[in-house]
Design an enzyme around this catalytic site. Structure first.
Site, mmCIF file in Angstrom:
data_model
loop_
_atom_site.group_PDB
_atom_site.id
_atom_site.type_symbol
_atom_site.label_atom_id
_atom_site.label_comp_id
_atom_site.label_asym_id
_atom_site.label_seq_id
_atom_site.Cartn_x
_atom_site.Cartn_y
_atom_site.Cartn_z
ATOM 1 C CB CYS A 31 48.741 56.824 40.223
ATOM 2 S SG CYS A 31 50.150 57.730 39.539
ATOM 3 C CG HIS A 32 50.208 61.073 42.557
ATOM 4 N ND1 HIS A 32 50.737 61.036 41.361
ATOM 5 C CD2 HIS A 32 51.235 61.557 43.567
ATOM 6 C CE1 HIS A 32 51.858 61.527 41.295
ATOM 7 N NE2 HIS A 32 52.228 61.643 42.184
ATOM 8 C CD GLU A 83 55.589 63.281 42.448
ATOM 9 O OE1 GLU A 83 55.484 63.959 41.426
ATOM 10 O OE2 GLU A 83 54.874 62.709 42.967
#
Length: 218
Positions: A125-126, A156
């Protein structure tokens, strides 16, 4: 000998004054359980050490995540010594990572050592925000020419958090030369390129962890 996995999580707690963030629980707890089930030794670290804040939107009362959650009450501070003694490193996400992963000199150093030794690097993910400024000793970005996934620009924007991010993760990875791959928004998508394993979003937590296991066992 059981494998050893280093997990590194964020300590950052807010996007704006009224928008709290932190670690996304599923992206930590699910891989943690996958590694535990394999009998791996796990060390949980964070950028600053101590108690780790969870993104409020990620908190779920799931019995099978309780052991993992307990690990977040007192994490070790990541140090340069963590660059040795492990077979793999894993970076769970949460928007917090966008703020404290990219510029952490310690994380950059540790990841550089793993990349130079071709050890397994996993991230979801991030979490891949921790990879964007990491290079090999010769200055080449470790993601250059590699198949990589991460939270997409469109995901996002859908969350309406794009304007609050220091950069857009997909765009930044492409800028660094990554061959960015993704599935549909919020669909499970993960990719393995040699010993680099990355996943797109929270839904990809298990498949990313499974590919890390594959890389460790192959």
């Amino acid at each position: 000998m059981s494998k050893k996995v280093l997990m590194v999580v964020t300590n950052h707690t807010k996007i704006t004054d009224d928008h709290k963030t932190g670690l996304w629980l599923e992206e930590f707890a699910v891989p943690y359980n996958v590694f535990k089930e394999k009998g791996y030794e796990i060390k949980v670290t964070s950028i600053e050490g101590g108690e780790v804040a969870l993104d409020p939107n990620s908190i779920e009362d799931r019995a099978e995540w309780k052991e993992a959650e307990a690990e977040l009450e007192k994490t070790h501070k990541l140090t340069k010594e963590d660059s040795t003694g492990f077979d793999a490193i894993f970076l769970p996400g949460g928007h917090g990572t966008m703020f404290d992963f990219p510029d952490s000199k310690t994380l950059q150093y540790v990841l550089q050592q793993y990349a130079e030794e071709d050890k397994v690097i996993g991230s979801v993910c991030h979490g891949p925000s921790g990879l964007v400024n990491v290079t090999y000793l010769d200055g080449t970005p470790i993601v250059k020419g590699k198949k990589v996934s991460a939270f997409t620009d469109s995901e996002e924007k859908e969350m309406q958090l794009d304007e609050h991010m220091p950069f857009m993760l997909e765009s930044k990875l492409r800028e660094k030369g990554a061959n960015f791959e993704h599935g549909d928004n919020w669909e499970d998508y993960s990719v393995r390129d040699g010993n680099l394993v990355t996943g797109q979003n929270p839904q990809s937590s298990r498949s990313t962890a499974d590919k890390v296991v594959e890389a460790l066992e192959s």
